[in-house]
Write an enzyme that holds these catalytic residues in place. Structure first.
Site, PDB file in Angstrom:
ATOM      1  CG  LEU A 205       5.280  -3.386   3.398  1.00  0.00           C
ATOM      2  CD1 LEU A 205       3.801  -3.560   3.046  1.00  0.00           C
ATOM      3  CD2 LEU A 205       6.054  -2.906   2.190  1.00  0.00           C
ATOM      4  CB  CYS A 206       6.729   2.475   7.016  1.00  0.00           C
ATOM      5  SG  CYS A 206       6.181   3.606   8.316  1.00  0.00           S
ATOM      6  CB  ILE A 207       3.640  -0.613  10.946  1.00  0.00           C
ATOM      7  CG1 ILE A 207       2.280  -1.169  11.349  1.00  0.00           C
ATOM      8  CG2 ILE A 207       4.165   0.360  11.986  1.00  0.00           C
ATOM      9  CD1 ILE A 207       2.334  -2.055  12.587  1.00  0.00           C
TER      10      ILE A 207
ATOM     11  CB  ALA B 158       1.597  -0.450   5.605  1.00  0.00           C
TER      12      ALA B 158
END
Lengths: 95, 130
Positions: free
Chosen positions: B78-80, B83
């Site tokens: 997940l793109c930090i 997210a």
């Protein structure tokens, strides 16, 4: 061969002509999700340019069944065939 | 040859997460190493929210992704940034922001865009689901 993946019944005004004009001879078009409904409204997916450019038209059988559509155009693909088509394409564009 | 899946469509507003799941499942069954990783970006990161509970008569997409990832050892990134701004936070980010809770589901990991670039550079092509 570039595989153009279409997932909307219609895109924004600037995208719709863009993807159609970007088709090159030998490319393939795959209709998924609600784009399946384009096959019930052929004017939205003009078939003439596809035929002129020898572009194959595919749709997902699973999505067609989900939307209760029995298309008379294009070739139905199972998920396995979808993967084979996507992996065999030199490039993949999701519009 | 390996491929990267990029999913950007919301699990609630689009069918992107479901279509990508069907594609990944078919690909991995045919060739177990055909997908190097799946990167969820923009609203698609909501798939990793452990607190979200779908109605019992609907498919549990999060659980389906977790099962697939576990079966085929498939990394789910997940793109930090996407997210964290949406409240999908792992334990270390929770501590960094001095929060009492974290909400990242197991099987998912928070990564930066560098991970997506690495996937793009090390696989044959990227297949996106909007």
């Amino acid at each position: 061969m570039t595989l153009h993946q279409i997932n909307q019944l219609s895109y924004a005004n600037h995208i719709e002509p863009l993807w159609q004009q970007s088709l090159k001879q030998g490319d393939a078009v795959l209709l998924i999700e609600e784009a399946i409904l384009r096959l019930t409204q052929p004017h939205l997916t003009s078939m003439t340019p596809l035929e002129e450019k020898h572009i194959c038209l595919y749709y997902l059988q699973r999505d067609a069944e989900g939307y209760g559509v029995q298309p008379s155009l294009g070739k139905a693909l199972s998920d396995t065939e979808w993967v084979e088509l996507a992996f065999s394409a030199s490039s993949h564009i999701s519009w | 040859m390996q491929h990267t899946l990029l999913v950007t469509g919301s699990p609630y507003q689009s069918k992107a997460c479901h279509s990508a799941l069907c594609f990944a499942r078919a690909a991995l069954k045919a060739q177990p190493d055909s997908i190097k990783g799946v990167f969820f970006y923009e609203d698609a990161v909501l798939i990793g929210n452990d607190l979200a509970q779908p109605p019992r008569d609907e498919i549990n997409l999060k659980q389906a992704w977790q099962t697939l990832a576990s079966e085929f050892n498939l990394p789910l990134y997940l793109c930090i940034a996407a997210a964290v701004r949406r409240g999908v936070i792992n334990e270390s980010e929770s501590k960094r922001y001095e929060l009492n809770h974290h909400s990242l589901s197991h099987g998912f990991q928070l990564e930066g865009l560098g991970t997506l670039v690495e996937l793009m550079n090390s696989t044959q092509k990227i297949i996106q689901f909007r």
